[in-house]
Motif scaffolding. Sequence first.
Motif, PDB file in Angstrom:
ATOM      1  N   LEU A  11     -44.265  14.246 -25.104  1.00 45.09           N
ATOM      2  CA  LEU A  11     -43.772  13.969 -23.755  1.00 45.09           C
ATOM      3  C   LEU A  11     -44.066  12.532 -23.330  1.00 45.09           C
ATOM      4  CD1 LEU A  11     -44.700  17.310 -21.951  1.00 45.09           C
ATOM      5  CD2 LEU A  11     -42.414  16.496 -22.569  1.00 45.09           C
ATOM      6  N   GLN A  12     -45.247  12.033 -23.687  1.00 45.31           N
ATOM      7  CA  GLN A  12     -45.588  10.650 -23.355  1.00 45.31           C
ATOM      8  C   GLN A  12     -44.672   9.672 -24.091  1.00 45.31           C
ATOM      9  OE1 GLN A  12     -49.720  10.042 -24.213  1.00 45.31           O
ATOM     10  NE2 GLN A  12     -50.399  11.371 -22.552  1.00 45.31           N
ATOM     11  N   THR A  13     -44.397   9.964 -25.344  1.00 53.07           N
ATOM     12  CA  THR A  13     -43.520   9.107 -26.139  1.00 53.07           C
ATOM     13  C   THR A  13     -42.109   9.109 -25.575  1.00 53.07           C
ATOM     14  OG1 THR A  13     -44.853   9.550 -28.101  1.00 53.07           O
ATOM     15  CG2 THR A  13     -42.631   8.671 -28.461  1.00 53.07           C
ATOM     16  N   GLU A  14     -41.609  10.295 -25.221  1.00 51.21           N
ATOM     17  CA  GLU A  14     -40.268  10.394 -24.649  1.00 51.21           C
ATOM     18  C   GLU A  14     -40.188   9.637 -23.317  1.00 51.21           C
ATOM     19  OE1 GLU A  14     -36.985  13.693 -23.183  1.00 51.21           O
ATOM     20  OE2 GLU A  14     -38.904  14.372 -23.938  1.00 51.21           O
ATOM     21  N   TYR A  15     -41.186   9.810 -22.468  1.00 45.98           N
ATOM     22  CA  TYR A  15     -41.203   9.111 -21.178  1.00 45.98           C
ATOM     23  C   TYR A  15     -41.205   7.600 -21.388  1.00 45.98           C
ATOM     24  CZ  TYR A  15     -42.743   7.423 -16.647  1.00 45.98           C
ATOM     25  OH  TYR A  15     -42.830   6.738 -15.460  1.00 45.98           O
ATOM     26  N   SER A  16     -42.052   7.137 -22.304  1.00 48.87           N
ATOM     27  CA  SER A  16     -42.133   5.691 -22.563  1.00 48.87           C
ATOM     28  C   SER A  16     -40.818   5.146 -23.109  1.00 48.87           C
ATOM     29  CB  SER A  16     -43.256   5.395 -23.564  1.00 48.87           C
ATOM     30  OG  SER A  16     -44.505   5.721 -23.008  1.00 48.87           O
ATOM     31  N   ALA A  17     -40.158   5.914 -23.973  1.00 42.61           N
ATOM     32  CA  ALA A  17     -38.893   5.456 -24.554  1.00 42.61           C
ATOM     33  C   ALA A  17     -37.778   5.438 -23.512  1.00 42.61           C
ATOM     34  CB  ALA A  17     -38.509   6.357 -25.721  1.00 42.61           C
ATOM     35  N   LYS A  18     -37.715   6.452 -22.674  1.00 42.88           N
ATOM     36  CA  LYS A  18     -36.655   6.519 -21.666  1.00 42.88           C
ATOM     37  C   LYS A  18     -36.831   5.473 -20.572  1.00 42.88           C
ATOM     38  CE  LYS A  18     -35.111  11.286 -22.005  1.00 42.88           C
ATOM     39  NZ  LYS A  18     -34.991  12.566 -21.301  1.00 42.88           N
ATOM     40  N   ASN A  19     -38.077   5.190 -20.213  1.00 41.17           N
ATOM     41  CA  ASN A  19     -38.348   4.275 -19.103  1.00 41.17           C
ATOM     42  C   ASN A  19     -38.766   2.884 -19.557  1.00 41.17           C
ATOM     43  OD1 ASN A  19     -37.970   6.182 -16.843  1.00 41.17           O
ATOM     44  ND2 ASN A  19     -39.618   7.259 -17.895  1.00 41.17           N
ATOM     45  N   LEU A  20     -38.794   2.680 -20.865  1.00 42.08           N
ATOM     46  CA  LEU A  20     -39.163   1.377 -21.440  1.00 42.08           C
ATOM     47  C   LEU A  20     -40.458   0.824 -20.857  1.00 42.08           C
ATOM     48  CD1 LEU A  20     -35.608  -0.220 -21.563  1.00 42.08           C
ATOM     49  CD2 LEU A  20     -36.854   0.874 -23.430  1.00 42.08           C
ATOM     50  N   VAL A  21     -41.471   1.673 -20.854  1.00 40.07           N
ATOM     51  CA  VAL A  21     -42.793   1.262 -20.372  1.00 40.07           C
ATOM     52  C   VAL A  21     -43.832   1.529 -21.455  1.00 40.07           C
ATOM     53  CG1 VAL A  21     -42.304   1.629 -17.935  1.00 40.07           C
ATOM     54  CG2 VAL A  21     -43.214   3.502 -19.283  1.00 40.07           C
ATOM     55  N   ALA A  24     -49.090   4.482 -19.498  1.00 44.84           N
ATOM     56  CA  ALA A  24     -48.942   5.899 -19.187  1.00 44.84           C
ATOM     57  C   ALA A  24     -49.008   6.111 -17.672  1.00 44.84           C
ATOM     58  CB  ALA A  24     -50.047   6.698 -19.862  1.00 44.84           C
ATOM     59  N   THR A  25     -48.373   7.189 -17.224  1.00 41.83           N
ATOM     60  CA  THR A  25     -48.465   7.539 -15.809  1.00 41.83           C
ATOM     61  C   THR A  25     -49.859   8.097 -15.534  1.00 41.83           C
ATOM     62  OG1 THR A  25     -47.700   9.805 -16.142  1.00 41.83           O
ATOM     63  CG2 THR A  25     -46.004   8.116 -15.745  1.00 41.83           C
ATOM     64  N   GLU A  26     -50.187   8.217 -14.267  1.00 43.82           N
ATOM     65  CA  GLU A  26     -51.499   8.766 -13.895  1.00 43.82           C
ATOM     66  C   GLU A  26     -51.662  10.197 -14.410  1.00 43.82           C
ATOM     67  OE1 GLU A  26     -55.285   8.708 -12.649  1.00 43.82           O
ATOM     68  OE2 GLU A  26     -53.914   7.016 -12.681  1.00 43.82           O
ATOM     69  N   GLU A  27     -50.593  10.977 -14.356  1.00 46.85           N
ATOM     70  CA  GLU A  27     -50.644  12.355 -14.851  1.00 46.85           C
ATOM     71  C   GLU A  27     -50.907  12.375 -16.360  1.00 46.85           C
ATOM     72  OE1 GLU A  27     -48.094  11.155 -12.990  1.00 46.85           O
ATOM     73  OE2 GLU A  27     -48.431  12.214 -11.103  1.00 46.85           O
ATOM     74  N   GLN A  28     -50.253  11.468 -17.079  1.00 48.42           N
ATOM     75  CA  GLN A  28     -50.464  11.399 -18.532  1.00 48.42           C
ATOM     76  C   GLN A  28     -51.891  10.982 -18.848  1.00 48.42           C
ATOM     77  OE1 GLN A  28     -47.335   8.619 -19.401  1.00 48.42           O
ATOM     78  NE2 GLN A  28     -45.865  10.234 -19.922  1.00 48.42           N
ATOM     79  N   ARG A  29     -52.459  10.076 -18.069  1.00 46.97           N
ATOM     80  CA  ARG A  29     -53.849   9.656 -18.287  1.00 46.97           C
ATOM     81  C   ARG A  29     -54.812  10.814 -18.031  1.00 46.97           C
ATOM     82  NH1 ARG A  29     -54.989   7.301 -21.499  1.00 46.97           N
ATOM     83  NH2 ARG A  29     -56.994   6.756 -20.671  1.00 46.97           N
TER      84      ARG A  29
END
Length: 105
Positions: A11-21, A24-29
């Motif tokens: 999920l973290q990888t997908e989020y980073s790829a989609k948002n080009l960041v 990590a978000t606070e929730e991911q941390r």
Amino acid sequence: FILATTVAIGLQTEYSAKNLVETATEEQRIVDKCIAAFFTVELALKLWAFRLAFFTGDGWKWNVVDFVVVILQVAEEVLDVITSASSVPVAFSLVRMLRILRLVP
């Protein structure tokens, strides 16, 4: 718990790829910290239960891998706390990529 770790990394990888960041978000941390805490407690219990046999008994090579991965994860969390207190951004890409080693039983 390994499956939950796999899902979290995916999920973290997908989020980073989609948002080009890269960050990590606070929730991911929070999820990362919970996973790190779980594996640290697991390692501590194994070390307490098996003592020296943890490094010399059957499967000692996997135990060493587990030990190194947990130490790297704890080091990453400590470095994140240190760098978040400062204004200097530090990249720990290698340590983040090594998180996948947690998936090895």
